[in-house]
Design an enzyme around this catalytic site. Structure first.
Site, PDB file in Angstrom:
ATOM      1  N   HIS A 191     -13.878  -7.365  10.100  1.00  0.00           N
ATOM      2  CA  HIS A 191     -14.205  -6.373   9.071  1.00  0.00           C
ATOM      3  C   HIS A 191     -12.974  -5.645   8.553  1.00  0.00           C
ATOM      4  CE1 HIS A 191     -17.401  -3.739   7.193  1.00  0.00           C
ATOM      5  NE2 HIS A 191     -17.986  -4.924   7.219  1.00  0.00           N
ATOM      6  N   HIS A 291     -21.619 -14.804   1.524  1.00  0.00           N
ATOM      7  CA  HIS A 291     -21.797 -13.437   2.007  1.00  0.00           C
ATOM      8  C   HIS A 291     -23.047 -12.845   1.370  1.00  0.00           C
ATOM      9  CE1 HIS A 291     -20.716  -9.006   1.755  1.00  0.00           C
ATOM     10  NE2 HIS A 291     -20.546  -9.249   3.038  1.00  0.00           N
TER      11      HIS A 291
END
Length: 380
Positions: A191, A291
């Site tokens: 992340h 995603h």
């Protein structure tokens, strides 16, 4: 057929706001799109206000032409926020096209190359109780999931100590591999939280546990850093969820610096652009891992892209809509045990009760604010 108007809908979604765009035509057909950037929705809504003025009276079938107008007409090329607005428009136009012709979108992309699409799910952030976290993973595997994603941990008080997070991520990954066995694919999402020294160590230390890929191991501003990481680890690398165009992906694809392209159809300027990115990736043997921590519209657009793309590998599926809005979606993709099923309805295969949806006015959630132990701001 002409475009007559558009409408934005903001729906509550697990404490956040799902922003959908509806484009109407003079023949009664309408299309749905979704904004992929939720953290700054007012900025994207402002962009849609500008773009909407360019759409009125246009032929919705001229999708490539309209994409070029929207991306380039403002002189300054679209950045990620404008690309997210264009994405919602583009997907809605494709939805209209499929409905007008009476076929699912994948038929317009050359037809399907697979019967369903593999999906991965999130384990969440309850990793501080490791045994319960491992039990959750085992339960998902028992339910048919074969791809599981979890993130590098950080302290629950909002402090991110990179060295501690790195060590916790390494330990958790090895525990997870022991818990679920060799046949389950594990995805570790950094992340963008780690700097290069910690990212390198993390990747090297989990190589033996064979991750499916490590996602966003570095921040996305300075993509040349991936050259360094690529040379120092053997784990498969994935990136791209923050990219707004093919030109950003080009910087990682052409030097072969990633193995999986994290294309977000709701951010990367829609299906028109995503298909070009997929083709560029195919020439470098890079697979798509789309995603989608978003809603049914992006789940559906990702599904149609992946069904017609030979180098698609897996798509993200985080959660179904929350109970407050679940019934608003009168049709949407079907997800069963780690796979998204083949849709048969024309267009996206997603529809919504617009009258009921208008009664909701959601506000996007502010993303978590993490800090380093000395109080400096750091990536979430």
């Amino acid at each position: 057929m002409k475009i007559t108007g558009w409408e934005l809908l903001t729906l509550p979604d697990h404490g956040d706001s799902m922003m959908l765009l509806v484009i109407d035509t003079d023949e009664g057909l309408y299309g749905l799109g979704e904004v992929g950037i939720r953290s700054r929705q007012k900025a994207v809504a402002g962009a849609i206000e500008h773009l909407g003025e360019l759409l009125i009276g246009e032929d919705p079938a001229r999708i490539e032409h309209l994409w070029q107008v929207l991306f380039r007409r403002g002189f300054f090329p679209a950045d990620r926020f404008l690309s997210a607005a264009i994405a919602a428009v583009d997907v809605a136009l494709w939805d209209i096209r499929g409905k007008a012709l009476g076929v699912p979108l994948y038929e317009l992309f050359g037809g399907r190359v697979r019967d369903h699409v593999a999906a991965y799910t999130h384990l969440g952030d309850d990793y501080h109780d490791v045994e319960a976290f491992l039990d959750k993973a085992r339960a998902l595997v028992s339910g048919g999931w074969r791809h599981l994603r979890f993130a590098v941990p950080h302290a629950p008080d909002g402090v991110l100590d990179q060295r501690a997070s790195m060590r916790a991520g390494i330990a958790l990954f090895h525990r997870m591999r022991e818990a679920v066995g060799e046949e389950v694919e594990l995805i570790l999402d950094v992340h963008t939280r780690l700097d290069p020294p910690e990212a390198v160590t993390l990747c090297r230390e989990i190589e033996a546990a064979r991750p499916y890929f490590v996602e966003d191991p570095l921040r996305s501003e300075g993509l040349d850093a991936y050259r360094m990481l690529r040379a120092r680890t053997a784990v498969p690398l994935a990136a791209g969820e923050q990219f707004g165009s093919k030109w950003e992906f080009q910087r990682l694809v052409e030097p072969d610096l990633i193995d999986y392209a994290r294309v977000d159809v709701g951010v990367a300027a829609g299906l028109t652009e995503a298909r070009k990115i997929a083709a560029m990736c195919e020439t470098h043997y890079i697979k798509l891992a789309t995603h989608n921590p978003l809603g049914p519209v992006t789940a559906a657009s990702s599904l149609h892209l992946n069904l017609a793309t030979p180098n698609a590998a897996v798509q993200e599926h985080q959660a179904q809509p929350e109970p407050a809005i679940d019934a608003l979606f009168t049709s949407r993709p079907t997800i069963r045990g780690g796979r998204v099923e083949l849709p048969e309805l024309p267009g996206l295969g997603v529809d919504i009760d617009r009258a009921a949806a208008r009664r909701h006015q959601a506000v996007a959630a502010e993303r978590p604010h993490l800090r380093t132990p000395d109080g400096a701001f750091t990536n979430w």
